[in-house]
Write a protein that holds these residues in place. Structure first.
Motif, PDB file in Angstrom:
ATOM      1  N   ARG A 100      43.649 -63.122   0.181  1.00 48.11           N
ATOM      2  CA  ARG A 100      43.033 -62.160  -0.512  1.00 48.11           C
ATOM      3  C   ARG A 100      43.421 -61.861  -1.842  1.00 48.11           C
ATOM      4  O   ARG A 100      44.668 -61.867  -2.286  1.00 48.11           O
ATOM      5  CB  ARG A 100      43.222 -60.662   0.325  1.00 48.11           C
ATOM      6  N   ALA A 101      42.442 -62.119  -2.804  1.00 52.54           N
ATOM      7  CA  ALA A 101      42.873 -61.832  -4.336  1.00 52.54           C
ATOM      8  C   ALA A 101      42.996 -60.431  -4.218  1.00 52.54           C
ATOM      9  O   ALA A 101      42.608 -59.516  -3.855  1.00 52.54           O
ATOM     10  CB  ALA A 101      41.454 -62.095  -5.085  1.00 52.54           C
ATOM     11  N   ARG A 102      44.221 -60.389  -5.246  1.00 51.27           N
ATOM     12  CA  ARG A 102      44.703 -59.000  -5.604  1.00 51.27           C
ATOM     13  C   ARG A 102      43.500 -57.978  -6.487  1.00 51.27           C
ATOM     14  O   ARG A 102      43.383 -56.747  -6.166  1.00 51.27           O
ATOM     15  CB  ARG A 102      45.950 -58.870  -6.664  1.00 51.27           C
ATOM     16  N   THR A 103      42.793 -58.762  -7.320  1.00 54.38           N
ATOM     17  CA  THR A 103      41.858 -58.183  -7.842  1.00 54.38           C
ATOM     18  C   THR A 103      40.563 -57.938  -7.189  1.00 54.38           C
ATOM     19  O   THR A 103      40.147 -59.223  -7.130  1.00 54.38           O
ATOM     20  CB  THR A 103      41.775 -58.596  -9.347  1.00 54.38           C
ATOM     21  N   PRO A 104      39.985 -56.762  -7.004  1.00 51.57           N
ATOM     22  CA  PRO A 104      38.787 -56.881  -6.271  1.00 51.57           C
ATOM     23  C   PRO A 104      37.588 -57.074  -7.233  1.00 51.57           C
ATOM     24  O   PRO A 104      37.507 -57.130  -8.187  1.00 51.57           O
ATOM     25  CB  PRO A 104      38.751 -55.570  -5.537  1.00 51.57           C
ATOM     26  N   GLU A 105      36.378 -57.212  -6.435  1.00 52.68           N
ATOM     27  CA  GLU A 105      35.258 -57.482  -7.079  1.00 52.68           C
ATOM     28  C   GLU A 105      34.931 -56.144  -7.913  1.00 52.68           C
ATOM     29  O   GLU A 105      35.285 -54.991  -7.418  1.00 52.68           O
ATOM     30  CB  GLU A 105      33.747 -57.905  -6.262  1.00 52.68           C
ATOM     31  N   ALA A 106      34.117 -56.022  -8.931  1.00 54.55           N
ATOM     32  CA  ALA A 106      33.733 -55.085  -9.748  1.00 54.55           C
ATOM     33  C   ALA A 106      32.731 -54.178  -8.975  1.00 54.55           C
ATOM     34  O   ALA A 106      32.216 -54.698  -8.057  1.00 54.55           O
ATOM     35  CB  ALA A 106      32.962 -55.380 -11.032  1.00 54.55           C
ATOM     36  N   PRO A 107      32.762 -52.943  -8.930  1.00 58.63           N
ATOM     37  CA  PRO A 107      32.177 -51.949  -8.212  1.00 58.63           C
ATOM     38  C   PRO A 107      30.470 -52.337  -8.582  1.00 58.63           C
ATOM     39  O   PRO A 107      30.197 -52.521  -9.796  1.00 58.63           O
ATOM     40  CB  PRO A 107      32.441 -50.577  -8.635  1.00 58.63           C
ATOM     41  N   THR A 108      29.628 -51.887  -7.664  1.00 58.69           N
ATOM     42  CA  THR A 108      28.092 -51.709  -7.979  1.00 58.69           C
ATOM     43  C   THR A 108      27.520 -50.934  -7.206  1.00 58.69           C
ATOM     44  O   THR A 108      28.033 -50.422  -6.354  1.00 58.69           O
ATOM     45  CB  THR A 108      27.630 -53.375  -7.689  1.00 58.69           C
ATOM     46  N   ALA A 109      26.379 -50.376  -7.852  1.00 63.24           N
ATOM     47  CA  ALA A 109      25.717 -49.321  -7.224  1.00 63.24           C
ATOM     48  C   ALA A 109      24.890 -49.713  -6.013  1.00 63.24           C
ATOM     49  O   ALA A 109      24.253 -48.797  -5.388  1.00 63.24           O
ATOM     50  CB  ALA A 109      24.697 -48.449  -8.295  1.00 63.24           C
ATOM     51  N   LEU A 110      24.535 -50.912  -5.725  1.00 61.59           N
ATOM     52  CA  LEU A 110      23.872 -51.367  -4.621  1.00 61.59           C
ATOM     53  C   LEU A 110      24.600 -51.676  -3.441  1.00 61.59           C
ATOM     54  O   LEU A 110      25.734 -52.135  -3.568  1.00 61.59           O
ATOM     55  CB  LEU A 110      22.976 -52.567  -5.231  1.00 61.59           C
ATOM     56  N   ARG A 111      23.920 -51.533  -2.301  1.00 60.74           N
ATOM     57  CA  ARG A 111      24.765 -52.082  -1.178  1.00 60.74           C
ATOM     58  C   ARG A 111      23.575 -52.367  -0.010  1.00 60.74           C
ATOM     59  O   ARG A 111      22.482 -51.912  -0.068  1.00 60.74           O
ATOM     60  CB  ARG A 111      25.349 -50.786  -0.625  1.00 60.74           C
TER      61      ARG A 111
ATOM     62  N   THR B 275      33.942 -46.642   6.712  1.00 57.60           N
ATOM     63  CA  THR B 275      33.463 -47.927   6.218  1.00 57.60           C
ATOM     64  C   THR B 275      34.484 -49.260   6.527  1.00 57.60           C
ATOM     65  O   THR B 275      35.679 -48.789   6.655  1.00 57.60           O
ATOM     66  CB  THR B 275      33.426 -47.867   4.576  1.00 57.60           C
ATOM     67  N   ASP B 276      34.202 -50.346   6.309  1.00 61.07           N
ATOM     68  CA  ASP B 276      35.124 -51.419   6.508  1.00 61.07           C
ATOM     69  C   ASP B 276      35.404 -51.960   5.060  1.00 61.07           C
ATOM     70  O   ASP B 276      35.817 -53.195   5.103  1.00 61.07           O
ATOM     71  CB  ASP B 276      34.333 -52.550   7.563  1.00 61.07           C
ATOM     72  N   GLY B 277      35.143 -51.291   4.075  1.00 56.91           N
ATOM     73  CA  GLY B 277      35.463 -51.868   2.855  1.00 56.91           C
ATOM     74  C   GLY B 277      35.302 -50.780   1.627  1.00 56.91           C
ATOM     75  O   GLY B 277      35.125 -49.722   2.131  1.00 56.91           O
TER      76      GLY B 277
ATOM     77  N   PHE C 183      31.152 -51.133  -2.662  1.00 55.06           N
ATOM     78  CA  PHE C 183      30.851 -52.673  -2.637  1.00 55.06           C
ATOM     79  C   PHE C 183      29.488 -52.919  -1.919  1.00 55.06           C
ATOM     80  O   PHE C 183      29.130 -52.177  -0.592  1.00 55.06           O
ATOM     81  CB  PHE C 183      32.002 -53.346  -2.120  1.00 55.06           C
ATOM     82  N   THR C 184      28.728 -54.028  -2.372  1.00 54.02           N
ATOM     83  CA  THR C 184      27.457 -54.373  -1.776  1.00 54.02           C
ATOM     84  C   THR C 184      27.522 -54.986  -0.246  1.00 54.02           C
ATOM     85  O   THR C 184      26.692 -54.567   0.635  1.00 54.02           O
ATOM     86  CB  THR C 184      26.716 -55.579  -2.488  1.00 54.02           C
TER      87      THR C 184
END
Length: 287
Positions: free
Chosen positions: A38-49, A195-197, A201-202
């Protein structure tokens, strides 16, 4: 009454005083794909899901029967300087609550992350936004918290959170049962979601009805090989009474001595427990 360890924790919460039993090797050999890193830095937040029904993952070998989901501890992270404000209102408030008289002294979330959570809805455009909920982790080693204590860059965190020392934070602990009982007592309460994350996040799945939340929560607890529970959230609509907090975890005696006077005038005084493992980064970067 449960036995209390020297660190002030009830039952078998303390892994130092109550170390887990060594796992028993399976007598049935089974091949398993290697666990992805797992990468330590997560994806950037986004308003869509995307909205999808919660599903159960894992194999029979890595699943366990779960009859104690109500005892699942939930963890709300805050800075010690925010604690007096919480006690003044007697509640943990959602980001978008109209009941705020003064915003938190130390804002942990970045502005981009707050915007994403305000624009992301739990179960469709007419439902509550993620930011209309009080967020809890399902593990004291949650990924966001690990990135604070390891001083790893995370776009979800504010500059202030990145600059703060781990021992400046406190962890407010409750249980699923406490929240569920409080919501059952309020006939018109909106149920909590699981949630599972990261909720903004989308790819994150939501359990937004009581049955779906229960199913997803059991799935997260049951899969012994997955680290998904470290990314998961439990979202309580609008506010959480401080009376539902059963424990405040702190890093050391100095912080405990600072927290107790803050609680002195409070009508509800949860136990303040020193538990250093919650405040130190993992040695190998894996959780």
């Amino acid at each position: 009454m449960n036995e209390e360890c020297i660190h002030g924790l009830d039952g078998e919460l303390c892994a130092l005083c109550f170390p887990p039993a060594a796992p028993v090797a399976s007598t049935v050999p089974a091949a398993r794909a290697p666990r992805a890193s797992r990468a330590r830095t997560p994806e950037a937040p986004t308003a869509l899901r995307t909205v999808a029904a919660p599903i159960t993952t894992g194999t029979a070998k890595t699943k366990r029967h779960d009859d104690n989901v109500g005892e699942q501890r939930i963890y709300h992270l805050t800075h010690i300087r925010n604690l007096p404000g919480i006690l003044a209102t007697g509640r943990l408030l959602a980001d978008t609550s109209d009941a705020w008289e003064a915003r938190p002294v130390i804002d942990i979330s970045s502005s981009a992350n707050r915007d994403a959570r305000r624009q992301t809805h739990v179960s469709g455009p007419d439902s509550l936004a993620v930011a209309d909920h009080v967020p809890f982790f399902l593990s004291p080693n949650a990924l966001v918290w690990e990135n604070i204590r390891a001083q790893s860059l995370d776009p979800r965190l504010s500059d202030t959170a990145h600059d703060a020392a781990a021992f400046d934070f406190v962890i407010l602990v409750s249980t699923v049962k406490k929240v569920l009982d409080a919501q059952t007592a309020a006939a018109d309460a909106t149920p909590f979601a699981v949630t599972d994350g990261d909720a903004a996040f989308t790819a994150t799945r939501f359990g937004s009805t009581p049955d779906a939340a229960d199913t997803l929560l059991r799935s997260l607890r049951a899969d012994l090989d997955s680290d998904t529970i470290l990314k998961a959230e439990l979202l309580v609509p609008r506010e959480v009474p401080f009376g539902l907090i059963t424990l405040i975890g702190v890093a050391n005696d100095r912080v405990r001595d600072a927290v107790k006077p803050i609680l002195a005038a409070a009508s509800h005084k949860p136990k303040v427990a020193v538990y250093p493992p919650w405040f130190h980064p993992t040695e190998d970067g894996s959780l």
